[in-house]
Design an enzyme around this catalytic site. Structure first.
Site, PDB file in Angstrom:
ATOM      1  N   LYS A  23       0.819  -1.377  -0.036  1.00  0.00           N
ATOM      2  CA  LYS A  23       0.178  -0.065  -0.178  1.00  0.00           C
ATOM      3  C   LYS A  23       0.940   0.873   0.405  1.00  0.00           C
ATOM      4  CE  LYS A  23      -3.310  -0.450   2.631  1.00  0.00           C
ATOM      5  NZ  LYS A  23      -4.671  -0.410   3.657  1.00  0.00           N
ATOM      6  N   ARG A  93      -3.452   2.304   8.883  1.00  0.00           N
ATOM      7  CA  ARG A  93      -3.755   1.768   7.761  1.00  0.00           C
ATOM      8  C   ARG A  93      -2.760   1.350   7.375  1.00  0.00           C
ATOM      9  NH1 ARG A  93      -8.135   2.773   4.249  1.00  0.00           N
ATOM     10  NH2 ARG A  93      -8.791   5.197   3.921  1.00  0.00           N
ATOM     11  N   GLY A 102      -8.019  -6.979   4.228  1.00  0.00           N
ATOM     12  CA  GLY A 102      -9.278  -7.415   5.419  1.00  0.00           C
ATOM     13  C   GLY A 102      -8.592  -8.005   6.523  1.00  0.00           C
ATOM     14  N   MET A 104      -5.732  -7.019   8.322  1.00  0.00           N
ATOM     15  CA  MET A 104      -4.970  -6.362   8.951  1.00  0.00           C
ATOM     16  C   MET A 104      -6.062  -4.843   9.365  1.00  0.00           C
ATOM     17  SD  MET A 104      -0.918  -6.660   8.473  1.00  0.00           S
ATOM     18  CE  MET A 104      -1.111  -6.798   6.904  1.00  0.00           C
ATOM     19  N   ARG A 337      -3.636  -1.637  -6.061  1.00  0.00           N
ATOM     20  CA  ARG A 337      -2.943  -2.599  -6.218  1.00  0.00           C
ATOM     21  C   ARG A 337      -3.892  -3.851  -6.770  1.00  0.00           C
ATOM     22  NH1 ARG A 337      -6.014  -4.299  -0.421  1.00  0.00           N
ATOM     23  NH2 ARG A 337      -8.045  -5.202  -1.251  1.00  0.00           N
ATOM     24  N   HIS A 455      -3.586 -40.383   5.675  1.00  0.00           N
ATOM     25  CA  HIS A 455      -4.415 -41.368   4.719  1.00  0.00           C
ATOM     26  C   HIS A 455      -5.920 -40.581   3.830  1.00  0.00           C
ATOM     27  CE1 HIS A 455      -7.385 -44.451   2.744  1.00  0.00           C
ATOM     28  NE2 HIS A 455      -5.989 -45.420   2.495  1.00  0.00           N
ATOM     29  N   ARG A 559       1.727 -46.378  -5.900  1.00  0.00           N
ATOM     30  CA  ARG A 559       1.161 -47.782  -5.191  1.00  0.00           C
ATOM     31  C   ARG A 559       0.459 -48.719  -5.234  1.00  0.00           C
ATOM     32  NH1 ARG A 559       0.426 -42.033  -2.931  1.00  0.00           N
ATOM     33  NH2 ARG A 559      -1.392 -42.313  -5.130  1.00  0.00           N
ATOM     34  N   ARG A 615       6.159 -48.891  -7.620  1.00  0.00           N
ATOM     35  CA  ARG A 615       6.997 -48.747  -6.055  1.00  0.00           C
ATOM     36  C   ARG A 615       6.064 -50.374  -5.628  1.00  0.00           C
ATOM     37  NH1 ARG A 615       4.959 -45.643  -1.207  1.00  0.00           N
ATOM     38  NH2 ARG A 615       3.418 -46.517  -1.181  1.00  0.00           N
ATOM     39  N   SER A 763      13.460 -41.242  -5.991  1.00  0.00           N
ATOM     40  CA  SER A 763      12.869 -40.480  -6.074  1.00  0.00           C
ATOM     41  C   SER A 763      12.358 -40.875  -4.510  1.00  0.00           C
ATOM     42  CB  SER A 763      11.431 -41.412  -6.334  1.00  0.00           C
ATOM     43  OG  SER A 763       9.925 -40.520  -6.552  1.00  0.00           O
ATOM     44  N   GLY A 765      10.901 -39.714  -1.473  1.00  0.00           N
ATOM     45  CA  GLY A 765       9.299 -39.964  -0.831  1.00  0.00           C
ATOM     46  C   GLY A 765       9.098 -38.550   0.621  1.00  0.00           C
ATOM     47  N   ASN A 767       6.692 -37.154   2.394  1.00  0.00           N
ATOM     48  CA  ASN A 767       6.316 -37.406   2.874  1.00  0.00           C
ATOM     49  C   ASN A 767       7.008 -38.739   4.657  1.00  0.00           C
ATOM     50  OD1 ASN A 767       3.668 -37.033   1.325  1.00  0.00           O
ATOM     51  ND2 ASN A 767       2.220 -38.037   0.793  1.00  0.00           N
ATOM     52  N   ASP A 768       7.226 -39.425   4.392  1.00  0.00           N
ATOM     53  CA  ASP A 768       8.346 -40.270   5.158  1.00  0.00           C
ATOM     54  C   ASP A 768       8.867 -40.143   5.640  1.00  0.00           C
ATOM     55  OD1 ASP A 768       6.173 -41.784   4.907  1.00  0.00           O
ATOM     56  OD2 ASP A 768       6.962 -43.620   4.579  1.00  0.00           O
ATOM     57  N   CYS A 830       8.529 -37.667  -4.732  1.00  0.00           N
ATOM     58  CA  CYS A 830       6.658 -38.182  -5.763  1.00  0.00           C
ATOM     59  C   CYS A 830       5.911 -38.181  -4.581  1.00  0.00           C
ATOM     60  CB  CYS A 830       7.153 -39.423  -5.531  1.00  0.00           C
ATOM     61  SG  CYS A 830       7.830 -40.851  -4.513  1.00  0.00           S
ATOM     62  N   TYR A 850      12.275 -34.461 -12.151  1.00  0.00           N
ATOM     63  CA  TYR A 850      10.901 -34.300 -12.719  1.00  0.00           C
ATOM     64  C   TYR A 850       9.936 -34.596 -10.959  1.00  0.00           C
ATOM     65  CZ  TYR A 850      10.284 -38.854 -10.587  1.00  0.00           C
ATOM     66  OH  TYR A 850      10.773 -40.307 -10.079  1.00  0.00           O
TER      67      TYR A 850
END
Length: 873
Positions: A23, A93, A102, A104, A337, A455, A559, A615, A763, A765, A767-768, A830, A850
């Site tokens: 701003k 402001r 909106g 703050m 803006r 899951h 999977r 896998r 690859s 993984g 998540n794990d 992945c 990738y």
């Protein structure tokens, strides 16, 4: 050298966004362009950071600069703060470097007290305007600075209108508003225990502190988390001389866009109110007029505004969102803006700007938020229906889109009713792999447990099904649940918003997603600019086909365990698990072989020759076993076993920590015949498809999961290569294949140079890898992560956005070490992070080949990868 913490608008420009906030930078830029901007100054984002570093105190040096610049503003305007005869009134402001509409706080009309009000009313001859401004200031200051809350004041206004027999605020006269101001001050004194401050300097610093403080209010913190805005950016504060839209019928205020933010259509779009201040337009207290009506009401002013709008859009080369005030017929610009817009509008505007010669295709690709694509691919709620609905709870927005259906509590019920064409929402404490069929047929999924990568979340995203997870306030009964003070039984209608996490205890109409030609143009440009490939995580031919339709260039994760949960297959896998000899296991696996081979053929066909990474079996075996007594009895009968003996086997497979238990490559070390069967299915399927499509160059990629030691990889790899080579030797197809591993254990990342001597691809993984590195479960972390966000220990969910400091360092280490041993090693990701734009940018900078993500995230990844390639050169 003294740090400069305050800048007049005339001292800045649009390039100073990081320091002056969006701003402040835009006000400075408009001032430089000679536009009618009320004068003022900006307190920098660095001052906000200092405020928090100093224990939420404004340092004396910053305070001194603010007082100095108040003096400069008084000189510029010819008015003086607190002077009854010629008062300077200001607005205060917020303005962070990233647009946070909106989120703050704002205070208007600051500088008023009883003396100023009395003199100002006499001078203007308009006491109604003065007392209207005063009561607004008291209300805003009390709410924003002292946190009294708006509701108390709204009640007093409503009581006054009822007493006077009027319905509109405008019908209250000067005496009414004067009385309201008195009541407001009494309310303030009751709630705070002291008089309302009359010293304008005290008011000013209270307001500045409040704006700094609002950087950390709950809605701002939540918005930052959603939009990847770091907490250490801070907010600037803009102090600006007031112009008044509530001076009478020749004054007004409004908000306008240079194009329609909902559709992207060109032309002015907006609303305004005469005899009003800014909050009236957005608060919905009065029905505003459309901007077109200003043209009829005041053509000259409309033309002036239109010329400014055109100039601003040409200058910023993007659709602008502007706030303006008309004071007694004179136009003032309060803000501009780049405007927020719907997904459909974003694509249209970007393409139109290219066609108009304002930007090039690189800029068009860069200006679209990849996360907006979700709204184009998934059903959404009907706006009119949603407007009248109130949420009964809010969980995690685990999988986007909108869903409406009747409550069911079991996957079996969801599947049965879904097959009949009924709309159902599956409501569970948590989901398990066994629920896959019911999840497939449900319109939406709601779980009490689990995070963004639970899951339920992962599977739902892969299917493109709406999911809200981790709604811990749900209390389950027998065939019902309680939420928001109400109880919902099986068959009751509820609605889920997977993009916000909101849950509604009623049916809300949904509308299908619409993909326009503008989407295709942007994605075509994006594909030309990106350097990373985008694959998908897909476990069925249907998922693979969906991903190809969205532009996936292969499968980064198939999977295989998800193929075993179909009703006609689960018995065979259970038979294999409880077998007591290799021969029994092989007999059970022989039943699964043709099923797996058929699935793999369908997936290869759907991918049309693009690479497919499959896998080997990963989860612990107990996940496949029955939990219900009736299922245990049925399996025992099938296996010619005593029920008690089968129950003993099931008990023996129970693991205290399945995440770190008998799973992944450990299964193939224990039961080599499992890996051999899966390899046979993979290779035979590839040979069959290669024969049907000699024009394709199929190279299956066989991925061994959960490796932490090069010797275990070598052991399982030998099972794979011995099996594959024997099958290929017996065929008349010269099939090539790759064997690689999933890097998901920290030890594998740290010894990646050794792992790469055996692995032809990595690859990640993530998540794990995130679970292992942080040491907490993605399914349970939701119970305590909220406390971590509140205390700023974490700013984002590490399962939703890759932790680049810790987990990222392991990835970078593995990339570097892996390439040392095998320079041509193929590298991908992945985990669910493969669909997150910030994580994709990390993958680009780290040099991965990738990213792979769920099918409905493929377009997001394509666009994000292009933006990262452009940003990183």
């Amino acid at each position: 050298m003294t740090t400069k913490y305050v800048y007049e608008f005339s001292e800045g420009d649009g390039s100073m966004r990081n320091l002056l906030g969006g701003k402040g930078a835009n006000l400075a830029e408009m001032t430089g362009l000679g536009m009618p901007v009320p004068q003022g100054f900006t307190i920098t984002t660095e001052a906000c950071t200092r405020y928090y570093d100093d224990g939420q105190q404004i340092g004396d040096d910053i305070r001194g600069q603010i007082v100095e610049y108040i003096g400069k503003l008084e000189e510029l305007t010819g008015k003086k703060l607190g002077d009854p005869d010629n008062p300077l009134l200001v607005s205060v402001r917020s303005g962070s470097r990233a647009s946070m509409p909106g989120m703050m706080d704002t205070i208007l009309n600051l500088g008023m007290n009883e003396q100023v009000v009395a003199a100002f009313a006499a001078k203007t001859g308009n006491p109604r305007f003065v007392y209207d401004s005063y009561r607004r200031f008291i209300q805003m200051y009390s709410d924003v600075v002292m946190e009294v809350g708006k509701a108390y004041f709204e009640e007093l206004i409503d009581e006054m209108k009822e007493r006077k027999g009027v319905t509109n605020d405008l019908e209250l006269d000067a005496d009414d508003l004067k009385e309201l101001a008195r009541q407001f001050k009494e309310e303030y004194k009751t709630k705070i225990g002291s008089e309302f401050p009359s010293d304008p300097i005290e008011q000013l610093f209270g307001a500045i502190r409040a704006v700094f403080r609002s950087w950390d209010n709950p809605r701002a913190v939540y918005y930052r988390r959603l939009n990847d805005i770091p907490s250490d950016w801070g907010t600037a504060v803009n102090v600006q001389s007031m112009v008044f839209g509530n001076l009478g019928d020749t004054s007004g205020t409004g908000v306008a866009f240079s194009r329609n933010p909902a559709t992207g259509d060109p032309g002015l779009y907006g609303e305004y109110l005469m005899n009003a201040q800014g909050e009236d337009v957005v608060a919905g207290i009065r029905t505003p007029l459309t901007i077109d009506q200003l043209k009829a009401q005041n053509p000259g002013l409309y033309d002036e505004f239109q010329a400014i709008v055109t100039r601003l859009e040409n200058h910023y080369r993007d659709m602008q969102d502007m706030e303006f005030t008309i004071e007694e017929g004179k136009l003032f610009m309060l803000q501009t803006r780049n405007g927020k817009r719907t997904a459909a509008a974003a694509f249209k505007i970007a393409c139109d700007l290219v066609d108009e010669g304002m930007i090039d295709s690189k800029k068009a690709v860069s200006m679209i938020d990849p996360k907006q694509i979700d709204a184009l691919l998934h059903p959404q709620f009907d706006d009119a229906d949603l407007k009248d609905a109130t949420p009964i709870g809010k969980g995690l927005p685990a999988s986007p889109g909108a869903a409406c259906g009747q409550v069911v509590f079991t996957a079996e019920e969801a599947a049965e009713r879904g097959k009949r064409g009924e709309d159902v929402v599956l409501v569970r404490l948590e989901t398990t792999p066994e629920d896959i069929e019911g999840m497939h047929y449900a319109k939406g999924i709601l779980t009490a447990r689990g995070g963004m990568t639970s899951h339920a979340a992962v599977v739902a995203r892969g299917m493109g099904t709406c999911c809200v997870s981790g709604l811990g306030e749900i209390s389950f009964g027998v065939k019902n649940f309680t939420l928001g003070g109400n109880t919902y039984n099986e068959g009751d209608w509820i609605s889920l918003d997977g993009s916000t996490g909101n849950v509604y205890g009623e049916a809300i109409k949904t509308v299908p997603a619409e993909i326009s030609g503008y989407f295709g143009r942007i994605m075509e440009w994006a594909d030309a600019f990106r350097t990373m490939k985008v694959r998908t995580n897909a476990d069925t031919p249907l998922d693979a086909k969906q991903a190809r339709d969205f532009g996936a260039e292969g499968i980064g994760l198939c999977r295989t365990e998800h193929m075993f949960f179909e009703p006609d297959r689960i018995s065979a896998i259970r038979e294999m698990i409880v077998s007591k000899s290799v021969e029994q296991r092989e007999a059970a696996l022989a039943k699964l072989l043709p099923m797996q081979r058929s699935d793999f053929e369908g997936i290869y066909e759907a991918m049309e020759g693009y690479p497919v990474t499959i896998r080997l079996l990963d989860p612990p075996l107990h996940e496949f076993l029955p939990h219900e007594h009736s299922d245990v009895v049925a399996l025992a009968r099938q296996m010619n076993m005593e029920t008690i003996a089968l129950e003993a086997v099931i008990d023996s497979l129970h693991e205290f920590n399945p995440m770190m238990g008998h799973r992944g490559c450990r299964l193939d070390v224990t039961y080599p015949e499992i890996g051999a069967m899966q390899t046979r299915a993979i290779i035979e399927a590839a040979i069959n498809v290669q024969k049907r499509h000699p024009e394709w160059d199929l190279v299956p990629e066989i991925m061994i999961p959960l490796v932490g030691e090069v010797k275990e990889l070598a052991f399982v790899k030998k099972i794979v290569t011995d099996t594959a080579d024997a099958i290929i030797a017996e065929s008349d197809v010269d099939l090539k294949y790759l064997v690689g591993t999933m890097i998901e254990i920290p030890r594998a990342a740290l010894t990646a140079d050794e792992i790469a001597t055996e692995a032809e691809f990595f690859s990640f993984g993530t998540n794990d890898l995130t679970q292992m590195t942080f040491g907490f479960s993605r399914d349970d972390a939701g119970k305590f992560l909220e406390s971590y966000y509140e205390k700023k220990i974490y700013e984002v969910d590490p399962f939703a956005r890759l932790d680049q400091v810790g987990v990222g360092k392991l990835v970078e280490t593995a990339v570097k070490l892996g390439r040392q041993s095998r320079p041509d090693i193929k590298l991908g990701i992945c985990g669910e992070h493969g669909g997150d734009p910030a994580s994709i940018d990390f993958c680009q900078r780290t040099g991965l080949n990738y990213v792979s993500c769920s099918p409905f995230r493929v377009p997001i990844a394509r666009l994000a990868a292009a933006q990262s390639a452009l940003a990183n050169g």
